[in-house]
Design a protein around this motif. Structure first.
Motif, mmCIF file in Angstrom:
data_model
loop_
_atom_site.group_PDB
_atom_site.id
_atom_site.type_symbol
_atom_site.label_atom_id
_atom_site.label_comp_id
_atom_site.label_asym_id
_atom_site.label_seq_id
_atom_site.Cartn_x
_atom_site.Cartn_y
_atom_site.Cartn_z
ATOM 1 N N ASN A 97 1.998 3.210 -5.893
ATOM 2 C CA ASN A 97 0.714 2.526 -6.068
ATOM 3 C C ASN A 97 0.768 1.108 -5.507
ATOM 4 O OD1 ASN A 97 -0.523 4.722 -7.325
ATOM 5 N ND2 ASN A 97 0.138 4.076 -9.358
ATOM 6 N N LEU A 98 1.892 0.425 -5.748
ATOM 7 C CA LEU A 98 2.042 -0.932 -5.226
ATOM 8 C C LEU A 98 2.092 -0.913 -3.699
ATOM 9 C CD1 LEU A 98 2.418 -3.919 -5.927
ATOM 10 C CD2 LEU A 98 4.884 -3.511 -6.016
ATOM 11 N N ARG A 99 2.747 0.084 -3.133
ATOM 12 C CA ARG A 99 2.803 0.209 -1.676
ATOM 13 C C ARG A 99 1.395 0.344 -1.087
ATOM 14 N NH1 ARG A 99 3.109 3.854 2.528
ATOM 15 N NH2 ARG A 99 4.652 3.343 4.142
ATOM 16 N N ARG A 100 0.544 1.112 -1.748
ATOM 17 C CA ARG A 100 -0.841 1.245 -1.277
ATOM 18 C C ARG A 100 -1.576 -0.093 -1.373
ATOM 19 N NH1 ARG A 100 -0.227 6.572 -3.437
ATOM 20 N NH2 ARG A 100 -0.763 5.878 -5.546
ATOM 21 N N ASP A 101 -1.314 -0.836 -2.452
ATOM 22 C CA ASP A 101 -1.943 -2.150 -2.594
ATOM 23 C C ASP A 101 -1.513 -3.093 -1.464
ATOM 24 O OD1 ASP A 101 -3.208 -1.310 -4.889
ATOM 25 O OD2 ASP A 101 -1.743 -2.222 -6.251
ATOM 26 N N PHE A 102 -0.264 -2.955 -1.030
ATOM 27 C CA PHE A 102 0.267 -3.833 0.015
ATOM 28 C C PHE A 102 -0.243 -3.460 1.410
ATOM 29 C CE2 PHE A 102 4.356 -5.180 -2.414
ATOM 30 C CZ PHE A 102 3.614 -6.101 -3.118
ATOM 31 N N ASP A 129 10.044 -0.773 -22.027
ATOM 32 C CA ASP A 129 9.452 -0.672 -20.698
ATOM 33 C C ASP A 129 10.420 -1.145 -19.621
ATOM 34 O OD1 ASP A 129 7.148 0.238 -21.847
ATOM 35 O OD2 ASP A 129 6.075 -1.671 -21.725
ATOM 36 N N SER A 130 10.211 -0.627 -18.415
ATOM 37 C CA SER A 130 10.968 -1.082 -17.248
ATOM 38 C C SER A 130 9.991 -1.670 -16.241
ATOM 39 C CB SER A 130 11.768 0.071 -16.625
ATOM 40 O OG SER A 130 10.930 1.195 -16.384
ATOM 41 N N TYR A 131 10.504 -2.546 -15.352
ATOM 42 C CA TYR A 131 9.623 -3.397 -14.557
ATOM 43 C C TYR A 131 9.951 -3.375 -13.071
ATOM 44 C CZ TYR A 131 8.794 -5.244 -19.227
ATOM 45 O OH TYR A 131 8.494 -5.368 -20.556
ATOM 46 N N ALA A 132 10.098 -2.205 -12.488
ATOM 47 C CA ALA A 132 10.407 -2.120 -11.059
ATOM 48 C C ALA A 132 9.275 -2.706 -10.219
ATOM 49 C CB ALA A 132 10.674 -0.666 -10.663
ATOM 50 N N ALA A 133 8.034 -2.291 -10.486
ATOM 51 C CA ALA A 133 6.907 -2.758 -9.677
ATOM 52 C C ALA A 133 6.608 -4.250 -9.886
ATOM 53 C CB ALA A 133 5.668 -1.906 -9.947
ATOM 54 N N PRO A 134 6.559 -4.752 -11.137
ATOM 55 C CA PRO A 134 6.356 -6.199 -11.297
ATOM 56 C C PRO A 134 7.454 -7.025 -10.636
ATOM 57 C CG PRO A 134 5.905 -5.072 -13.356
ATOM 58 C CD PRO A 134 6.506 -4.057 -12.440
ATOM 59 N N GLY A 135 8.694 -6.538 -10.673
ATOM 60 C CA GLY A 135 9.777 -7.261 -10.017
ATOM 61 C C GLY A 135 9.585 -7.335 -8.511
ATOM 62 N N LEU A 136 9.129 -6.217 -7.922
ATOM 63 C CA LEU A 136 8.874 -6.220 -6.492
ATOM 64 C C LEU A 136 7.668 -7.094 -6.149
ATOM 65 C CD1 LEU A 136 9.634 -5.214 -3.730
ATOM 66 C CD2 LEU A 136 8.296 -3.142 -4.147
ATOM 67 N N MET A 137 6.669 -7.106 -7.030
ATOM 68 C CA MET A 137 5.511 -7.975 -6.811
ATOM 69 C C MET A 137 5.952 -9.433 -6.791
ATOM 70 S SD MET A 137 2.167 -7.958 -6.412
ATOM 71 C CE MET A 137 2.250 -9.391 -5.365
ATOM 72 N N ALA A 138 6.832 -9.802 -7.700
ATOM 73 C CA ALA A 138 7.346 -11.171 -7.731
ATOM 74 C C ALA A 138 8.104 -11.489 -6.446
ATOM 75 C CB ALA A 138 8.250 -11.366 -8.948
ATOM 76 N N ALA A 139 8.914 -10.537 -5.975
ATOM 77 C CA ALA A 139 9.667 -10.755 -4.735
ATOM 78 C C ALA A 139 8.731 -10.909 -3.545
ATOM 79 C CB ALA A 139 10.634 -9.595 -4.508
#
Length: 305
Positions: free
Chosen positions: A130-135, A261-271
């Motif tokens: 989903n994050l990839r689509r947002d990007f 919870d785990s935070y793979a997508a928020p971590g990548l968003m921060a990066a």
């Protein structure tokens, strides 16, 4: 009766089993698809896990019996039914019974139960997709990265469970930005830091708000606005009290398959925002990184591989 923390841990207990291919449409796969989408509370996760593990029996329980088996209240079961998209428990039970009857008739059964760790990874992969689509359109990330880069000082806010994400961003941002101020305590301590940041010339705050969203974070964001600071927010929901207060919101899914919870997508968003900050002022970035490497070599910060 187990404590609430023990119950949450039991609901997400790791069990053995191979992942069922999607084409087989095993009962547990159908249930996981039904329950994975919504944001469920720890108590609701317990209900979902019980239904997955005992579908052939649980589908025929009354609301009172199901609540007793799971150790929750009847209203909790009703709220769970609504959270997963049904008008009430009777409608949910009707759907569960149709799945259970197929199992009793010889369809794929509990032997195909998915591995909980693999299911957690699958959920995070979906968040990253989903994050990839947002990007696909990076303009908003680029713009906010430029704004954060220009804000001196730049305040990074993360309270309670969000502290780890704020710490990561703050640590990295200090390598490329001359004045990064990290706020990880709420209340008046946060208010003082935000007011001082604005008085020192700061224009933006980057805030992290992961579930469960705290009143402290909401109040800190409001204080930032009253002080004249703009707020960029990384969170799990595009709508809600904290998101409503932000000037810009980056909503990314969090993994909720396990007890925490785990935070793979928020971590990548921060990066991604860090990358946008480095691109916003490449000369400053290069100079600061070179200086940091010199200092780290001089003082032997890191072990040589």
């Amino acid at each position: 009766m187990p404590s609430p923390q023990q119950a949450r841990a039991q609901a997400s207990a790791i069990t053995s089993g191979r992942t069922t291919p999607a084409a087989e449409a095993a009962p547990t796969s159908q249930l996981r698809e039904m329950f994975d989408g919504p944001r469920l509370s720890p108590g609701q996760r317990r209900i979902a896990q019980y239904l997955i593990e005992h579908i052939t029996e649980a589908a025929f329980l009354s609301i009172t019996e199901l609540a007793d088996r799971v150790g929750v209240s009847q209203p909790s079961v009703t709220r769970f039914a609504g959270a997963v998209g049904f008008s009430g428990y009777p409608a949910l039970r009707e759907r569960l019974q149709s799945i259970a009857l197929k199992t009793l008739a010889g369809g794929p059964g509990e032997a195909n139960r998915a591995n909980e760790l693999q299911a957690a990874v699958d959920a995070e992969i979906a968040n990253l997709e989903n994050l990839r689509r947002d990007f696909a359109d990076p303009d908003r990330v680029i713009h906010i990265g430029r704004e954060l880069s220009r804000s001196t000082p730049l305040t990074v806010l993360g309270l309670r469970i969000s502290e780890s994400l704020a710490e990561y961003f703050g640590y990295a941002a200090r390598r490329i930005h001359p004045d990064v101020r990290l706020v990880t305590r709420g209340g008046s301590v946060a208010y003082d830091a935000l007011l001082q940041s604005r008085e020192a010339g700061g224009s933006w705050v980057l805030a992290f708000a992961m579930p469960r969203h705290s009143h402290e974070t909401l109040q800190a964001v409001r204080v930032a606005h009253r002080a004249g600071l703009k707020v960029a927010l990384i969170t799990d929901l595009a709508l809600g009290p904290v998101a409503d207060e932000a000037d810009v919101t980056f909503a990314t899914g969090t993994g909720s398959r396990l007890v925490f919870d785990s935070y793979a997508a928020p971590g990548l968003m921060a990066a991604a925002l860090l990358q946008a900050m480095t691109d916003a002022d490449p000369e400053r970035t290069q100079a600061r990184l070179e200086k940091y490497e010199q200092v780290s070599d001089e003082h032997q910060f890191f072990v040589r591989d």
